[in-house]
Design an enzyme around this catalytic site. Structure first.
Site, PDB file in Angstrom:
ATOM      1  N   GLU A  85       0.836  -1.207   0.000  1.00  0.00           N
ATOM      2  CA  GLU A  85       0.000   0.000   0.000  1.00  0.00           C
ATOM      3  C   GLU A  85       0.869   1.254   0.000  1.00  0.00           C
ATOM      4  O   GLU A  85       1.763   1.388   0.843  1.00  0.00           O
ATOM      5  CB  GLU A  85      -0.904  -0.007   1.241  1.00  0.00           C
ATOM      6  N   LYS A 280      -6.778  -0.924  11.709  1.00  0.00           N
ATOM      7  CA  LYS A 280      -6.221  -1.336  10.408  1.00  0.00           C
ATOM      8  C   LYS A 280      -4.986  -0.493  10.106  1.00  0.00           C
ATOM      9  O   LYS A 280      -3.963  -0.994   9.623  1.00  0.00           O
ATOM     10  CB  LYS A 280      -7.290  -1.173   9.315  1.00  0.00           C
ATOM     11  N   ASP A 296       4.630 -14.434  11.495  1.00  0.00           N
ATOM     12  CA  ASP A 296       3.310 -14.871  11.064  1.00  0.00           C
ATOM     13  C   ASP A 296       2.293 -13.735  11.277  1.00  0.00           C
ATOM     14  O   ASP A 296       1.804 -13.532  12.381  1.00  0.00           O
ATOM     15  CB  ASP A 296       2.941 -16.121  11.889  1.00  0.00           C
ATOM     16  N   HIS A 393      -2.066  10.288  -0.278  1.00  0.00           N
ATOM     17  CA  HIS A 393      -2.376   9.099  -1.071  1.00  0.00           C
ATOM     18  C   HIS A 393      -2.377   9.418  -2.555  1.00  0.00           C
ATOM     19  O   HIS A 393      -1.853   8.668  -3.365  1.00  0.00           O
ATOM     20  CB  HIS A 393      -3.774   8.582  -0.694  1.00  0.00           C
TER      21      HIS A 393
END
Ligand code: MEV
Length: 454
Positions: A85, A280, A296, A393
């Site tokens: 991202e 998130k 992991d 972004h």
């Protein structure tokens, strides 16, 4: 599309790929070539990668980035980050720089307990089980001593075993809950081996012990497996500074910035929708370093999210306070990691990532990764309450579009400059490039015409 095959796993890698491209793609030869172009040029390295999984036909490549200037407990790090991202590495780097000038990040491991469970059913009396538990505990430890010896030499092993009566929730359901210390390894294989041996040992104990007589066959091991929920494998990361040192952000002075920031964090505690997006953002930073270091990320994510819901409602993992002129922002994160074993030394990039971090212990890596999450959260919330995130972004998005359209370096500079104060979309960028390219062609043909006529 209803194509199935038996014996696929027995085929060679090339034959697997051939079957896939011929059955699922319109242009098999090209796709075959394309997927093979991602095979590692070093055959030995490719064998190592193939060994991590099954039915591999190619490699899926992700960017490996770095975020410098992370001061953590007074030591400066460059964080390795694997993430697809845009803006994540940029936001981490910018937060690192911001806090570098304000004392840096602090982090502290609170506990390092891992958890495993043997779930079993038995229709007998719980008091009977309790009456032999001490004996059972000792027997279980003896029966796994061949597995635990090495770990004990490294300072780890089984911490404690408890018997839980769960029959109020499910008929005949009992559990052995076991706490472990696994030092620098994540410990999944170690814990699972111990637990499966516990299962066998418990069956033998039941078959030979007086109190189970007549009911020994009714003791059934349902499953033996570690729990990825490790609330006592916990690290805290934090930053703090006098409010006035936060500086001005757009039209917010330091104090309004601090207040607005804390309000945003409180909202993420109150509202699960916001909490999910907020966390998130935290995991954008955490997962990137977890992946880079060969750990992991699914285990880390599931643990973090369970912890975020530990009081019955899903909430923010980070906290903020503005008290006595001091801004404090922190994150509590349960996270089970390893710096030995698993992929950590096998994956060529994971090995280099750990080297880049100075080959940390598992506890140091817990601190570094919690800081990555906190930095990412700081960067995201800071943008959200000031400029909004689209500004950053869209800048990255513009570069991706230009890349896609094959822009030259000069075109990139011109286009970035042109779109500074304009809305970015794929078509707007394409049109701008085409217009410029067309104009240049026109200029060139004008020049050629002029040359021809002179
Ligand atoms: C985007 O990947 C992450 C953010 O949505 C996190 C947040 O909203 O806090 C920007």
């Amino acid at each position: 599309m209803n194509k199935s095959i038996s014996g696929f796993s027995k085929l060679s890698k090339r034959k697997k790929l051939r079957w896939i491209v011929e059955n699922f793609f319109k242009d098999p030869e090209n796709v075959m070539r394309e997927l093979m172009s991602h095979w590692h040029q070093n055959e030995e390295q490719q064998r190592v990668l193939d060994g991590f999984s099954e039915n591999t036909i190619s490699n899926y490549v992700l960017p490996f980035g770095v975020a410098p200037n992370f001061v953590i407990n007074d030591k400066t790090y460059v964080l390795p980050m694997v993430i697809e991202e845009s803006s994540v590495v940029a936001a981490a780097s910018s937060a690192a720089k911001f806090w570098m000038d304000r004392g840096g990040f602090k982090a502290k491991v609170i506990a390092t307990k891992k958890v495993g469970q043997v779930h079993f059913s038995w229709s007998g009396n719980v008091d009977k089980l309790n009456s032999v538990f001490e004996e059972l505990d000792a027997q279980l430890r003896i029966d796994v001593s061949h597995i635990t010896a090495n770990m004990e030499n490294r300072g780890g092993g089984i911490l404690d075993i408890s018997l839980l009566d769960m029959t109020h929730l499910e008929d005949d359901y009992f559990q052995l809950k076991v706490n472990f210390e696994t030092c620098d390894s994540m410990g999944a294989n170690f814990i699972n081996s111990v637990l499966e041996e516990f299962g066998r040992s418990l069956k033998t104990f039941a078959a030979t012990h007086e109190i189970f007589k007549g009911k020994e066959k009714e003791l059934t091991i349902i499953m033996a497996i570690l729990s990825n929920y490790t609330p006592e494998c916990l690290v805290r990361a934090w930053v703090e500074c006098p409010i006035k040192d936060l500086g001005k952000h757009g039209d917010l002075n330091a104090s309004s910035f601090a207040e607005k920031f804390c309000k945003a964090i409180r909202i993420a505690h109150i509202d699960p929708h916001r909490a999910t997006t907020h966390n998130k953002g935290i995991f954008n930073g955490i997962d990137a370093v977890v992946l880079a270091t060969g750990n992991d990320f699914r285990a880390v994510e599931s643990c973090g999210h369970t912890y975020a819901a530990r009081d019955g409602q899903y909430r923010s993992l980070s906290y903020c306070s503005v008290e006595n002129g001091v801004f404090k922002f922190w994150l509590d994160l349960p996270i089970a990691l390893g710096t030995v074993g698993g992929l950590t030394k096998l994956h060529p990039i994971a090995r280099r990532s750990l080297e880049l971090l100075g080959n940390p212990s598992a506890s140091q890596l817990m601190e570094i990764i919690a800081v990555a999450g906190l930095a990412q959260n700081f960067g995201a919330v800071k943008s959200l309450i000031t400029t909004g995130i689209q500004k950053g972004h869209m800048k990255m998005h513009l570069l991706n579009i230009l890349n896609h359209l094959g822009a030259t370096e000069k075109e990139v500079t011109e286009t970035v400059n042109y779109f500074k104060d304009k809305v970015i979309s794929f078509s707007a960028v394409r049109d701008f490039l085409n217009l410029n390219r067309g104009d240049k062609k026109k200029d060139n043909s004008l020049l050629t015409d002029q040359k021809a006529s002179s």
